[in-house]
Design an enzyme around this catalytic site. Sequence first.
Site, PDB file in Angstrom:
ATOM      1  N   GLU A   9      -0.681   8.102   6.390  1.00 30.17           N
ATOM      2  CA  GLU A   9      -1.599   9.172   6.029  1.00 30.17           C
ATOM      3  C   GLU A   9      -1.826  10.052   7.265  1.00 30.17           C
ATOM      4  OE1 GLU A   9      -4.630   7.578   2.716  1.00 30.17           O
ATOM      5  OE2 GLU A   9      -4.795   6.528   4.625  1.00 30.17           O
ATOM      6  N   ASP A  19      -2.369   3.237   7.323  1.00 28.65           N
ATOM      7  CA  ASP A  19      -3.617   3.775   6.814  1.00 28.65           C
ATOM      8  C   ASP A  19      -4.242   4.687   7.874  1.00 28.65           C
ATOM      9  OD1 ASP A  19      -5.723   3.630   4.696  1.00 28.65           O
ATOM     10  OD2 ASP A  19      -6.914   2.829   6.350  1.00 28.65           O
TER      11      ASP A  19
END
Length: 760
Positions: free
Chosen positions: A484, A455
Site C-alpha cells: 500500500e 501493509d
Amino acid sequence: MYNYPVLIHYHRKDEAYQSCNFSKRPADSVEFFKEQEYFGEKFSFTQSSETTLEQMVFTVEKDGVTKEYPIRFNHYPLLTEVWILDGDDTVYYSENPAIASPHYKDQNPFAFDKAINSASFDHHWGYQGELGCQVSEEETSFKLWSPTATTVQVVVYESASNDAPILKSYEMQRGNSYSYSHKDNTIGVWNLTVPESLAGRAYQYQINFPHHQSLTRDPYTIATSPDGKRSAILSEKERQVEDFEVKNGTEATWRLENPCQAVVYEMHIRDLTKSETSGVAPELRGTFLGAAQTGTVNHFGQSTAFDYIKELGVNYVQLQPIADRHKEYDADGNVTYNWGYDPQNYNAPETSMSTNPNDPGQVIRDLKTMVKAYHDAGIGVIMDVVYNHTFSVVDAPFQTTVPDYYYRMNRDGTYQNGTGVGNETASEHEMFRKYMIDSLLYWVKEFNIDGFRFDLMGIHDIKTMQMIRWAMDEVDPKIILYGEGWDMGTGLAPYDKAKKDNAYQLPNIGFFNDDQRNAVKGAEVYGDIKSGFVSGAGTEPIVAKSILGSRELGSYLSPNQVLNYVEAHDNYNLHDLLATLHPMESKDRIMKKVETATAMNLLMQGMAFMELGQEFGRTKLVPTGENGELTHDDRERAMNSYNAPDAVNQVDWDLINERQESIDFIRQIIRLKTQTNSFSYPTYEEVYRHVFVHTAIQNSGWIVYEIQGTKEHFLVVFNAKGASFYYENAGNLEMLVTNSRSNQENAIDDVSVAVMKVLA
C-alpha cells in the site's frame, strides 16, 4: 466508571519538594500516593470518571506561583506515565527525553539520541550478526541486542504453556568487541550458551535498565506460547514436515517469470473454511490444514475452498496476516475473529490457526503442510506483512528491549502515529531495518513463501524497501513484492517515503492502483461513496490509461509495479458497494456489474488482484435488523469487518450454486490473463507497441481497445452506457469471452465485457 491509572515523575533542581503544593484536575477524593525516587518525587493515583477522559491537569504551586501541566491519557485502560521538570514547559511521555532536558540536574543530553539522532546511535551500537535463539542436541544459545540494558537474564520455563512455572534463570554476558564492521560489533549484544538442549521449553528475557526493568519475549522468536507472550524453543525435528522442501529459482516452478501474469487471490485463513458450507471437517475449519483440505463440497456437491481455488485458475494466494497477533477471547475462552493487523510476534505463525495451539511446533508444521499443498497445485503463497506498527508499545518486544529506539517518536516522548493505530515503526533505524530483512528472509527460507504484501508500505523508507528487494533477489528475483503506497505520516521527508509517487525509486516493487480501482468501480473510503465506470461515471479517460498499464497515473518504471484491483478486504466488497449504489436494481443486475468490473480489472496491463469470493458476489452485508433489514451497524461492519463475527466474514460457499455463470465467465478471463501474453506485457515499450485504445470518450459509457500480439489479435469492449453496443462494422471477429446476454447479432448488452479474436 472509568479508572485511569496515572504515574507522574516530578523533578526540581532545587529539590524544594516540601515547599510545593500539588493538585490535579479533575479533582476527586482519591489521594496522591507520593514517594521519593531517583528523578525526584513520584505521584501515583487512579483518576476516576463517569465518562471517558482525554486529559487531566497536574498543578504545582510554590511561593504563590502556580504552574499547570496538561497530561494526555494513554489508551484506556493502559497506564499513563509522564515526566515533568520544573522550568520545562514540556510534559514528557518517556524517561529518555526527560533526562536529556537541560532542566534535569543530572542531564544526559544524548539520552534520547536513539529516537531523534538514530544515525549516531546506530553508528556506535549497530550490529549485523545473528540474533535470537538457536538450539541443537548439545546446546542452546541466545543472543539479544539491548545496548542500553545494565544486566539481562534468560528466564526459562518448564514448558511452553501460558502458565508454566520457571525452571531456571541464567545470566547473560555483554559482548566486548567494538568494531566499525557491525557484523562484529557486539558491545550492544547479550549472549548465553547453555550446554544442553532446552527444546520444548519457553523463555523470556528479564532486562534491567538504570531505573526500571522489563520481562519480555524475544523479538526474534519463531514460536510462542498459545497467547504469544512467551518465546518457545523448538528443535529442528519439531519444525520438520515430511517431503517439505524449500525451493527457489528454476526449482520453484510455480513462481512466474513475468509477474504481470499474476492473478493474486486474497484470503483470510479463517474466512475460507469457517462456514459449515465449506464442507471442511469441523476440527479443521479456520486452520491452515483446513485451507489445504481436498475433496470438500458445499450443500450442492460443488467444490469449495482449496479445490475451488485450484479450479478457478489463479496462480497466487495472498494470506491476510498469519503472524502471531494480539488475541481477544470470548466467554468460552475461544479466540475471537480478527484480520490480524495487530502484530505481536512477526516471525511466529498465529497459534489460533493451528490444529493444536498448545503445541508451538504444530502451527509451524501445519503452515508448511498448507504451503506445500498450494505449491504442489502450482499456486504461489504471498504473505501480508504488517511491519509498520505493533499492537502495543507497552507489551511489544521492541520497546521492552531497547526503549525509544524502534519507533518514530516526537521530542516529548510520544509516538508518531501516521498509521492511525497509535504508533509507527522506524524502518530507517539500522536495527529495525535489519529486523525487517531478517524476518522476511526467515519466512522465505523456512516456509518457502513466494512474495510479500506490505501493509501501509508508505510508512517505510525507500532505502529499506530497496534493500528488501535486493535481499529477495539474492534468494530468487521471482519473489513478488508489493504494498500500500499511501502517503502517511510526517516522520520521513516526502522523497524518502515508499509511496506510490516515488515508484520510480523502487523498481520491481508493486503498488496498489487505487486510481484504476476508483475509475472502474467507484469507491467507499471512510463512508464516502462514489460511482465508477460500471455505475455510469465518466471515468473513461482514466480507465484508458489503466488499460495501458497506468504509466500516466504514476511514476512507474514497468507494469509489474502496478497492482490492479477493485476489491480487497478493506472497505465494502465490490458486490456490497454496487448494491449500495444501486439499491433498486435486481441481484442479477448487480452481479452483472460485479462481473464487468472484475473482468475489466483482470484485462488491464500490470498485475491483477482480487479477493476470495469476489467473482461470485461475496457479501458482508449481513442484516440483523427487524424483518431482515440492514441496520446502520450492519453497514459499518461490512465496511470494516476487521473484528466482526464469523457470520459477517465467513464465505458462504452455497452462493456458488446460483452464481455459476459468473464464475465460469471470470474463470475464462483469468485464463486469458495467465495463459496469454497479450494482457501482461512486462515493459511499457511492449505495451505501447501492441495495445491501442480506439475510443474512451468521457461520459460515452464505452471503451474499445485492440491488442495486436505476435500470436494473438484481440478486440476488447467495455460497455456501461446503459444500452447495447453494436460492433457489426468492426471487422472479421470471433467472440471468445463475454458476459453479455444479448440475443442480437453483433451486439453486447449494457454493462458487459467482450473479448473477441480478430480473424485474418
